[in-house]
Design a protein around this motif. Structure first.
Motif, PDB file in Angstrom:
ATOM      1  N   VAL A   1       5.228  12.121  44.209  1.00 44.43           N
ATOM      2  CA  VAL A   1       3.811  11.834  43.976  1.00 44.43           C
ATOM      3  C   VAL A   1       3.595  10.327  43.905  1.00 44.43           C
ATOM      4  O   VAL A   1       2.673   9.778  44.531  1.00 44.43           O
ATOM      5  CB  VAL A   1       3.306  12.537  42.694  1.00 44.43           C
ATOM      6  N   PHE A   2       4.463   9.632  43.182  1.00 40.78           N
ATOM      7  CA  PHE A   2       4.329   8.180  43.084  1.00 40.78           C
ATOM      8  C   PHE A   2       4.605   7.487  44.420  1.00 40.78           C
ATOM      9  O   PHE A   2       3.957   6.497  44.748  1.00 40.78           O
ATOM     10  CB  PHE A   2       5.222   7.613  41.979  1.00 40.78           C
ATOM     11  N   VAL A   3       5.532   8.012  45.187  1.00 38.45           N
ATOM     12  CA  VAL A   3       5.782   7.461  46.520  1.00 38.45           C
ATOM     13  C   VAL A   3       4.538   7.638  47.390  1.00 38.45           C
ATOM     14  O   VAL A   3       4.135   6.724  48.116  1.00 38.45           O
ATOM     15  CB  VAL A   3       7.020   8.119  47.170  1.00 38.45           C
ATOM     16  N   GLY A   4       3.911   8.800  47.308  1.00 34.39           N
ATOM     17  CA  GLY A   4       2.687   9.044  48.076  1.00 34.39           C
ATOM     18  C   GLY A   4       1.559   8.119  47.672  1.00 34.39           C
ATOM     19  O   GLY A   4       0.835   7.587  48.520  1.00 34.39           O
ATOM     20  N   ILE A   5       1.399   7.904  46.376  1.00 37.41           N
ATOM     21  CA  ILE A   5       0.364   6.983  45.895  1.00 37.41           C
ATOM     22  C   ILE A   5       0.665   5.566  46.360  1.00 37.41           C
ATOM     23  O   ILE A   5      -0.232   4.855  46.827  1.00 37.41           O
ATOM     24  CB  ILE A   5       0.251   7.048  44.359  1.00 37.41           C
ATOM     25  N   GLY A   6       1.919   5.163  46.268  1.00 38.62           N
ATOM     26  CA  GLY A   6       2.302   3.828  46.735  1.00 38.62           C
ATOM     27  C   GLY A   6       2.067   3.666  48.229  1.00 38.62           C
ATOM     28  O   GLY A   6       1.590   2.619  48.683  1.00 38.62           O
ATOM     29  N   PHE A   7       2.366   4.707  49.002  1.00 39.95           N
ATOM     30  CA  PHE A   7       2.123   4.656  50.441  1.00 39.95           C
ATOM     31  C   PHE A   7       0.635   4.509  50.733  1.00 39.95           C
ATOM     32  O   PHE A   7       0.225   3.691  51.559  1.00 39.95           O
ATOM     33  CB  PHE A   7       2.670   5.920  51.115  1.00 39.95           C
ATOM     34  N   ALA A   8      -0.187   5.299  50.042  1.00 40.78           N
ATOM     35  CA  ALA A   8      -1.635   5.243  50.270  1.00 40.78           C
ATOM     36  C   ALA A   8      -2.198   3.872  49.924  1.00 40.78           C
ATOM     37  O   ALA A   8      -3.018   3.319  50.667  1.00 40.78           O
ATOM     38  CB  ALA A   8      -2.332   6.331  49.448  1.00 40.78           C
ATOM     39  N   LEU A   9      -1.758   3.305  48.811  1.00 40.03           N
ATOM     40  CA  LEU A   9      -2.236   1.974  48.421  1.00 40.03           C
ATOM     41  C   LEU A   9      -1.743   0.907  49.404  1.00 40.03           C
ATOM     42  O   LEU A   9      -2.491  -0.004  49.760  1.00 40.03           O
ATOM     43  CB  LEU A   9      -1.785   1.642  47.005  1.00 40.03           C
ATOM     44  N   GLY A  10      -0.509   1.017  49.842  1.00 42.69           N
ATOM     45  CA  GLY A  10       0.018   0.066  50.818  1.00 42.69           C
ATOM     46  C   GLY A  10      -0.696   0.157  52.152  1.00 42.69           C
ATOM     47  O   GLY A  10      -0.957  -0.854  52.806  1.00 42.69           O
ATOM     48  N   LYS A  11      -1.043   1.375  52.567  1.00 37.63           N
ATOM     49  CA  LYS A  11      -1.773   1.555  53.827  1.00 37.63           C
ATOM     50  C   LYS A  11      -3.148   0.926  53.736  1.00 37.63           C
ATOM     51  O   LYS A  11      -3.612   0.295  54.676  1.00 37.63           O
ATOM     52  CB  LYS A  11      -1.882   3.033  54.168  1.00 37.63           C
ATOM     53  N   ARG A  12      -3.798   1.096  52.605  1.00 36.93           N
ATOM     54  CA  ARG A  12      -5.118   0.468  52.426  1.00 36.93           C
ATOM     55  C   ARG A  12      -4.999  -1.053  52.515  1.00 36.93           C
ATOM     56  O   ARG A  12      -5.840  -1.712  53.102  1.00 36.93           O
ATOM     57  CB  ARG A  12      -5.736   0.871  51.088  1.00 36.93           C
ATOM     58  N   GLN A  13      -3.952  -1.594  51.932  1.00 39.45           N
ATOM     59  CA  GLN A  13      -3.732  -3.044  51.984  1.00 39.45           C
ATOM     60  C   GLN A  13      -3.487  -3.478  53.427  1.00 39.45           C
ATOM     61  O   GLN A  13      -4.023  -4.490  53.873  1.00 39.45           O
ATOM     62  CB  GLN A  13      -2.548  -3.428  51.097  1.00 39.45           C
TER      63      GLN A  13
ATOM     64  N   LYS B   1     -10.445  -2.920  50.662  1.00 38.82           N
ATOM     65  CA  LYS B   1     -10.373  -3.312  49.258  1.00 38.82           C
ATOM     66  C   LYS B   1      -9.997  -2.121  48.387  1.00 38.82           C
ATOM     67  O   LYS B   1     -10.550  -1.035  48.512  1.00 38.82           O
ATOM     68  CB  LYS B   1     -11.714  -3.879  48.797  1.00 38.82           C
ATOM     69  N   LEU B   2      -9.051  -2.342  47.501  1.00 32.79           N
ATOM     70  CA  LEU B   2      -8.591  -1.296  46.596  1.00 32.79           C
ATOM     71  C   LEU B   2      -9.694  -0.885  45.628  1.00 32.79           C
ATOM     72  O   LEU B   2      -9.862   0.287  45.334  1.00 32.79           O
ATOM     73  CB  LEU B   2      -7.368  -1.779  45.812  1.00 32.79           C
ATOM     74  N   PHE B   3     -10.487  -1.829  45.166  1.00 35.56           N
ATOM     75  CA  PHE B   3     -11.497  -1.524  44.167  1.00 35.56           C
ATOM     76  C   PHE B   3     -12.604  -0.648  44.720  1.00 35.56           C
ATOM     77  O   PHE B   3     -13.180   0.161  43.999  1.00 35.56           O
ATOM     78  CB  PHE B   3     -12.063  -2.813  43.562  1.00 35.56           C
TER      79      PHE B   3
END
Length: 62
Positions: free
Chosen positions: A35-47, A52-54
Protein backbone atom coordinates in the motif's frame (compact mmCIF):
# COMPACT_ATOMS: atom_id res chain seq x y z
CA UNK A 1 15.00 -13.74 -22.55
CA UNK A 2 14.42 -10.15 -21.48
CA UNK A 3 13.88 -9.03 -25.07
CA UNK A 4 11.49 -11.87 -26.00
CA UNK A 5 9.49 -12.23 -22.78
CA UNK A 6 9.91 -9.15 -20.58
CA UNK A 7 6.47 -9.47 -18.96
CA UNK A 8 7.04 -13.07 -17.92
CA UNK A 9 10.46 -12.30 -16.50
CA UNK A 10 9.34 -9.23 -14.57
CA UNK A 11 6.21 -11.03 -13.33
CA UNK A 12 8.27 -13.98 -12.13
CA UNK A 13 10.72 -11.75 -10.28
CA UNK A 14 7.92 -9.71 -8.68
CA UNK A 15 6.09 -12.90 -7.70
CA UNK A 16 9.24 -14.25 -6.10
CA UNK A 17 9.77 -11.10 -4.04
CA UNK A 18 6.10 -10.97 -3.07
CA UNK A 19 6.26 -14.57 -1.86
CA UNK A 20 9.48 -13.88 0.00
CA UNK A 21 7.95 -10.87 1.74
CA UNK A 22 4.87 -12.86 2.74
CA UNK A 23 7.06 -15.58 4.23
CA UNK A 24 9.36 -13.16 6.04
CA UNK A 25 6.87 -10.50 7.18
CA UNK A 26 3.47 -12.16 7.04
CA UNK A 27 0.49 -11.33 4.86
CA UNK A 28 -0.75 -8.16 6.58
CA UNK A 29 2.65 -6.51 6.93
CA UNK A 30 3.38 -7.28 3.28
CA UNK A 31 0.04 -5.76 2.31
CA UNK A 32 0.90 -2.58 4.24
CA UNK A 33 4.27 -2.39 2.46
CA UNK A 34 2.56 -2.66 -0.92
CA UNK A 35 0.00 0.00 0.00
CA UNK A 36 2.80 2.41 0.88
CA UNK A 37 4.68 1.51 -2.30
CA UNK A 38 1.52 2.27 -4.29
CA UNK A 39 1.06 5.61 -2.55
CA UNK A 40 4.70 6.48 -3.15
CA UNK A 41 4.37 5.53 -6.82
CA UNK A 42 1.25 7.67 -7.23
CA UNK A 43 2.89 10.68 -5.57
CA UNK A 44 6.06 10.24 -7.63
CA UNK A 45 4.04 9.99 -10.85
CA UNK A 46 2.25 13.22 -10.02
CA UNK A 47 5.62 14.88 -9.45
CA UNK A 48 6.93 13.53 -12.76
CA UNK A 49 3.82 14.82 -14.54
CA UNK A 50 4.45 18.28 -13.00
CA UNK A 51 1.12 18.28 -11.20
CA UNK A 52 0.77 19.92 -7.81
CA UNK A 53 0.40 17.59 -4.85
CA UNK A 54 -1.77 20.03 -2.92
CA UNK A 55 -4.40 20.18 -5.67
CA UNK A 56 -4.74 16.41 -5.43
CA UNK A 57 -4.89 16.43 -1.62
CA UNK A 58 -7.48 19.24 -1.60
CA UNK A 59 -9.86 17.05 -3.63
CA UNK A 60 -9.94 14.55 -0.77
CA UNK A 61 -10.05 16.91 2.19
CA UNK A 62 -12.38 19.67 0.97
Amino acid sequence: MLEEHPGKLIGTILGFFLGLLVVLLGFWKTLVVFVFVGIGFALGKRQDDHKKLFDWLNRFFD
